[in-house]
Design a protein around this motif. Structure first.
Motif, PDB file in Angstrom:
ATOM      1  N   GLY A 165      15.171  45.539  10.190  1.00  0.00           N
ATOM      2  CA  GLY A 165      15.164  45.087  11.573  1.00  0.00           C
ATOM      3  C   GLY A 165      14.585  43.708  11.774  1.00  0.00           C
ATOM      4  O   GLY A 165      14.741  43.110  12.852  1.00  0.00           O
ATOM      5  N   MET A 166      13.920  43.168  10.758  1.00  0.00           N
ATOM      6  CA  MET A 166      13.395  41.808  10.828  1.00  0.00           C
ATOM      7  C   MET A 166      14.495  40.819  10.433  1.00  0.00           C
ATOM      8  O   MET A 166      15.508  41.192   9.830  1.00  0.00           O
ATOM      9  CB  MET A 166      12.187  41.666   9.896  1.00  0.00           C
ATOM     10  CG  MET A 166      11.010  42.546  10.272  1.00  0.00           C
ATOM     11  SD  MET A 166      10.275  42.116  11.872  1.00  0.00           S
ATOM     12  CE  MET A 166       9.397  40.609  11.432  1.00  0.00           C
ATOM     13  N   PRO A 167      14.328  39.533  10.764  1.00  0.00           N
ATOM     14  CA  PRO A 167      15.321  38.542  10.339  1.00  0.00           C
ATOM     15  C   PRO A 167      15.507  38.562   8.825  1.00  0.00           C
ATOM     16  O   PRO A 167      14.540  38.737   8.062  1.00  0.00           O
ATOM     17  CB  PRO A 167      14.718  37.214  10.807  1.00  0.00           C
ATOM     18  CG  PRO A 167      13.855  37.585  11.976  1.00  0.00           C
ATOM     19  CD  PRO A 167      13.277  38.926  11.626  1.00  0.00           C
ATOM     20  N   LEU A 168      16.726  38.386   8.379  1.00  0.00           N
ATOM     21  CA  LEU A 168      17.021  38.329   6.957  1.00  0.00           C
ATOM     22  C   LEU A 168      16.829  36.899   6.466  1.00  0.00           C
ATOM     23  O   LEU A 168      17.259  35.947   7.123  1.00  0.00           O
ATOM     24  CB  LEU A 168      18.459  38.768   6.682  1.00  0.00           C
ATOM     25  CG  LEU A 168      18.917  40.097   7.296  1.00  0.00           C
ATOM     26  CD1 LEU A 168      20.327  40.434   6.814  1.00  0.00           C
ATOM     27  CD2 LEU A 168      17.944  41.216   6.993  1.00  0.00           C
TER      28      LEU A 168
ATOM     29  N   ASN B 109       6.993  38.852   7.652  1.00  0.00           N
ATOM     30  CA  ASN B 109       8.345  39.055   7.114  1.00  0.00           C
ATOM     31  C   ASN B 109       8.461  38.477   5.706  1.00  0.00           C
ATOM     32  O   ASN B 109       9.391  37.748   5.385  1.00  0.00           O
ATOM     33  CB  ASN B 109       9.388  38.423   8.040  1.00  0.00           C
ATOM     34  CG  ASN B 109      10.804  38.871   7.685  1.00  0.00           C
ATOM     35  OD1 ASN B 109      11.007  39.911   7.062  1.00  0.00           O
ATOM     36  ND2 ASN B 109      11.783  38.080   8.079  1.00  0.00           N
ATOM     37  N   ARG B 110       7.486  38.820   4.876  1.00  0.00           N
ATOM     38  CA  ARG B 110       7.480  38.291   3.515  1.00  0.00           C
ATOM     39  C   ARG B 110       8.580  38.906   2.645  1.00  0.00           C
ATOM     40  O   ARG B 110       9.015  38.305   1.671  1.00  0.00           O
ATOM     41  CB  ARG B 110       6.097  38.504   2.889  1.00  0.00           C
ATOM     42  CG  ARG B 110       5.028  37.654   3.577  1.00  0.00           C
ATOM     43  CD  ARG B 110       3.632  37.963   3.119  1.00  0.00           C
ATOM     44  NE  ARG B 110       3.145  39.243   3.599  1.00  0.00           N
ATOM     45  CZ  ARG B 110       1.877  39.499   3.919  1.00  0.00           C
ATOM     46  NH1 ARG B 110       0.968  38.540   3.832  1.00  0.00           N
ATOM     47  NH2 ARG B 110       1.497  40.688   4.328  1.00  0.00           N
ATOM     48  N   LEU B 111       9.038  40.096   3.009  1.00  0.00           N
ATOM     49  CA  LEU B 111      10.107  40.743   2.254  1.00  0.00           C
ATOM     50  C   LEU B 111      11.491  40.355   2.746  1.00  0.00           C
ATOM     51  O   LEU B 111      12.498  40.894   2.281  1.00  0.00           O
ATOM     52  CB  LEU B 111       9.936  42.263   2.285  1.00  0.00           C
ATOM     53  CG  LEU B 111       8.666  42.788   1.590  1.00  0.00           C
ATOM     54  CD1 LEU B 111       8.604  44.305   1.653  1.00  0.00           C
ATOM     55  CD2 LEU B 111       8.611  42.322   0.142  1.00  0.00           C
ATOM     56  N   GLY B 112      11.557  39.424   3.673  1.00  0.00           N
ATOM     57  CA  GLY B 112      12.839  38.850   4.078  1.00  0.00           C
ATOM     58  C   GLY B 112      13.788  39.805   4.759  1.00  0.00           C
ATOM     59  O   GLY B 112      15.007  39.642   4.681  1.00  0.00           O
TER      60      GLY B 112
END
Length: 388
Positions: free
Chosen positions: A301-304, A289-292
């Motif tokens: 859909g990944m954590p912000l 999740n390097r792009l936040g």
């Protein structure tokens, strides 16, 4: 959704009017008060926090514990106004009465001089009272309403401190968001890394003793946002851009990062982008999740993960030099009540500013006149993209 705030730092009250909150959403004053009281905490806070007991008065838009769909107005009374009535009162002073505490010496780093030049004020109290960070209490109230909405939609938000005065928390700490909320709330400096908590507090105490101030980095972490919120089709619909703008609008914030942020400039593409995978139970996800949590101006859909850089507060007890706008003579800048470090409190403000932008984006994307219908539509969308 949108909101406006009104009020001066030492005026009668702060007012927030929020429009666009769906009808039939459960809400209580206690939900908002919890956020307001959190904003007042933190090691390094000044005497103002001991004077004001920020509690909200809901004056419209809510009936019997539910929103009506009409504008919601929130009032936070300034208890200290009783000591400022002759200085901040709306009535013209008597002819033979001199106004106290006129400000003609602008403080470096504040809005004082620029605001005076723009609006033609010879008394810069007319500027500093509104430009004060006291206004963030009204913004936290608006964000608290948004957080109530997000929580009931399965979206959790947590703000905490990543860095103070060059003391950096261990970014490998990986906690469930509920635990993040608990740990940061228990920390006097809102940090997740207990090993550096005392170092941060010592740095704040030293700055206060030296008559100086220190800044830092705050971070907001969000779980539960579905993919596809925001848009790539126009610049002003990109959600990460809107979030960056909202964070930069907080007093004393000078930089924003999404995910690894500026670090991406020093890495190869293979070390920056997040590989895509799929599982039947959770649908599409990223292996990192390097792009936040953002791609193409949209959530993925990944954590912000959003970071904000807060400069040291410019009101110092060993003030910098300035120039009196009446005499043009050099002076030492005036001192209003101040914090030696407001980074822990700023983490709470940033958390609520981010929450409002996310809630706003959801009401733009889905049916939002009635909250139960918004809940149903969002759940249908989550299932649709899982099986896409």
């Amino acid at each position: 959704m949108r909101y406006l705030t009104a009020g001066e730092s030492h005026g009668k009250q702060l007012t927030t009017i929020i429009e666009g909150v769906p009808a039939r959403m459960p809400i209580t004053p206690d939900d908002i008060n919890e956020s307001l009281l959190r904003r007042q905490k933190g090691h390094g806070r000044g005497k103002r926090m001991q004077i004001e007991k920020d509690l909200v008065d809901i004056t419209s838009g809510v009936r019997h514990g539910y929103t009506l769909g009409s504008p919601i107005s929130l009032v936070i009374h300034n208890d200290d106004f009783k000591h400022w009535t002759d200085i901040m009162g709306e009535e013209a002073p008597e002819e033979d009465k001199k106004i106290r505490r006129i400000v003609t010496k602008p403080r470096p780093g504040h809005a004082d001089l620029n605001g005076a030049l723009k609006y033609g004020h010879r008394d810069m109290r007319n500027v500093l009272e509104r430009s004060s960070a006291r206004e963030t209490a009204a913004r936290v109230a608006a964000g608290a309403v948004a957080k109530i909405m997000l929580k009931q939609l399965g979206i959790e938000v947590c703000g905490y401190v990543r860095e103070i005065a060059g003391i950096i928390a261990d970014d490998s700490i990986n906690l469930p968001i509920k635990e993040m909320q608990e740990v940061s709330e228990q920390s006097p400096v809102r940090v997740l890394d207990k090993k550096i908590e005392q170092q941060m507090m010592d740095a704040i105490d030293k700055a206060k003793k030296d008559g100086d101030s220190i800044g830092g980095v705050t971070e907001v972490y969000v779980t539960g946002m579905p993919a596809g919120i925001g848009s790539y089709v126009q610049y002003d619909r990109k959600l990460d851009g809107r979030l960056a703008g909202s964070v930069m609008s907080i007093n004393a914030y000078k930089g924003v990062e999404i995910g690894i942020g500026f670090e991406a400039a020093r890495k190869n593409g293979s070390e920056v982008h997040d590989e895509i995978a799929w599982e039947e139970k959770k649908g599409y996800y990223r292996k990192s999740n390097r792009l936040g949590g953002f791609e193409g101006g949209m959530t993925n859909g990944m954590p912000l993960i959003i970071k904000g850089v807060m400069k040291p507060i410019p009101t110092l007890y060993k003030p910098l030099k300035s120039v009196d706008i009446d005499t043009k003579e050099p002076f030492t800048a005036s001192v209003e009540r101040s914090d030696s470090c407001a980074v822990p409190a700023a983490a709470v403000v940033m958390e609520h500013v981010v929450a409002f932008e996310l809630a706003n984006a959801l009401t733009e994307t889905f049916t939002s006149d009635q909250f139960p219908k918004l809940q149903q539509e969002l759940e249908r969308y989550r299932e649709e993209i899982r099986c896409f």
